[in-house]
Design an enzyme around this catalytic site. Structure first.
Site, mmCIF file in Angstrom:
data_model
loop_
_atom_site.group_PDB
_atom_site.id
_atom_site.type_symbol
_atom_site.label_atom_id
_atom_site.label_comp_id
_atom_site.label_asym_id
_atom_site.label_seq_id
_atom_site.Cartn_x
_atom_site.Cartn_y
_atom_site.Cartn_z
ATOM 1 N N LYS A 128 71.562 18.021 62.403
ATOM 2 C CA LYS A 128 71.245 17.411 63.681
ATOM 3 C C LYS A 128 71.745 18.224 64.891
ATOM 4 C CE LYS A 128 69.835 13.133 64.704
ATOM 5 N NZ LYS A 128 68.770 12.414 63.863
ATOM 6 N N ASP A 168 64.841 12.433 68.654
ATOM 7 C CA ASP A 168 65.739 11.273 68.572
ATOM 8 C C ASP A 168 66.144 10.605 69.735
ATOM 9 O OD1 ASP A 168 68.015 10.483 66.324
ATOM 10 O OD2 ASP A 168 69.109 10.595 68.127
#
Length: 448
Positions: A128, A168
């Site tokens: 991430k 995201d």
């Protein structure tokens, strides 16, 4: 040492080594406590120090991101990429642009991503990244300059077989386009598969935009069916009004539900007749406006200040699709009191540990994020496959594959829960099913 003692000892390591990182602590605690019976059944995992390695990222990258705004002022943000686990494939996970971003949030998201990616059945590891940059209110040129500066460092650490970022919160098609354009310039190669969520004109996949929201509803429908129910005729509340919320609303409506509320960070709208998703798409995807503007087109709807109050709206099914920690214990108790039968997470860890306990102790069906919102990364992996093969599948082909993946995620999670005497506890089942695939791969690859 039994499983409970082992888990407790590793949790103490996590808290002492990562001081002050609450989001990361919560994510690890929730997962590890559900894995206790796994270690009782597999003492070889304890002997191999598996958890000590599982909870420590393989690599953490933090870098500065300088950029110049339209007024000529130099700004400096902080960039992150946590490459958490590559046991079953290259790192895969989104980039988040939001003022709240810090190392704790990126680590919690990366840790969850390991299990989420494993559950898809596809060969992708967990990672991430992101930055504390806020794209809201910025011009296109400011966003472009930030994205180019961000990629000037990130490109050194990503690659087709190494690490494949995606979008995201705060990172949509615009941001991915700016990042990919600069990556291509720096790398001197047209490696389309190095980023996913791309535009259709340069390697993107049909159905990728819809995938997380659609996948959430496909998973939830499987969970409902397994318990003798469905979306048909149900009243649904969806928090958020971004990509996930919009397409979860669209698909739930197609399956016969009535979605009556959506929100943004300022407040929520309530439309007793059912949300007109075309109006919301125009506000959010075209105008980049606020959800309150819905009342300009649908004056019979209501607007309430304060986004957390959305959980006071009575519903059969709640789909939190905004951000982490949006449902606390008090909100969970309100949902229970109002007769909600199912909660399924479209955002990453939107329910606190205390809220999840309330849901489970009161018999609500609960779809955890790592399983329920895996449709986005699943479709990202399908985009990678199309890029590798130099072809494009139709929307229907991708959607069919997505439905099958989400059904299998529910099936595998449900079966794992039953195997460990936790029938109906899909959270525990998802944790175990996702963990076992990664754990077995780690055991086979030695102490690395």
């Amino acid at each position: 040492m039994n499983g409970k003692e082992y888990v407790q000892s590793v949790l103490e390591i996590v808290k002492s080594r990562n001081e002050g990182e609450k989001e990361f602590h919560d994510a690890v605690t929730e997962v590890l406590k559900s894995l206790v019976p796994v270690f009782d059944k597999h003492p070889e995992f304890i002997e191999a120090g598996l958890l000590e390695r599982f909870i420590e990222p393989e690599r953490q990258i933090i870098f500065r991101v300088p950029w110049v705004d339209d007024a000529g002022i130099v700004n400096v943000n902080r960039g992150f990429r946590v490459q958490f686990n590559s046991a079953i494939g290259p790192y895969k996970g989104g980039l988040r642009l939001h003022p709240s971003v810090n190392i704790s949030i990126i680590k919690f998201l990366g840790f969850e991503q390991i299990l989420k990616n494993s559950l898809t059945g596809l060969p992708i590891g967990g990672g991430k990244g992101g930055s504390d940059f806020n794209p809201k209110g910025k011009s296109n040129n400011e966003v472009m300059r930030f994205c180019q500066s961000f990629m000037a460092e990130l490109y050194r650490h990503i690659g087709l077989d190494t690490d494949i970022p995606a979008g995201d919160i705060g990172v949509g098609g615009r941001e991915i386009g700016f990042m990919y354009g600069y990556y291509k310039k720096l790398a001197g190669a047209n490696d389309q598969g190095v980023l996913t969520g791309k535009g259709l004109s340069y390697g993107g996949s049909l159905a990728r935009t819809e995938a997380t929201g659609y996948g959430l509803v496909y998973f939830t429908e499987e969970m409902l069916k397994d318990n003798g129910n469905s979306f048909k005729g149900k009243t649904v509340v969806v928090s958020g009004s971004g990509n996930v919320a919009i397409y979860a609303t669209k698909k739930a409506t197609e399956l016969g539900a009535k979605v009556v509320a959506l929100s943004d960070s300022n407040g929520y709208i309530y439309d007793k007749n059912g949300i007109n998703i075309d109006v919301v798409k125009d506000i959010k995807e075209v105008k980049r406006g606020r959800i309150k503007e819905y009342l300009e087109k649908v004056p019979t709807a209501q607007y309430v200040e304060g986004c957390r109050k959305i959980w006071e709206v009575k519903c059969d099914i709640a789909l939190p699709c905004a951000t982490q920690g949006e449902i606390d214990k008090q909100s969970a108790e309100i949902l229970v009191k109002n007769g909600t039968m199912a909660v399924s997470e479209g955002a990453n860890m939107p329910s606190s540990l205390e809220a999840i306990e309330v849901f489970q102790s009161n018999g609500l069906l609960f779809g955890p994020a790592k399983a329920a919102n895996a449709g986005g990364v699943a479709c990202s992996s399908l985009e990678m496959s199309q890029n590798s093969m130099r072809l494009s599948w139709t929307f229907e082909e991708v959607d069919e594959k997505l439905q099958l993946i989400m059904k299998n995620i529910y099936k595998n999670s449900s079966e794992a829960a039953k195997e460990y005497d936790q029938e109906k506890n899909i959270l525990v089942g998802a944790n175990i099913a996702g963990f076992m695939k990664v754990a077995n791969a780690m055991m086979l690859q030695g102490i690395v």
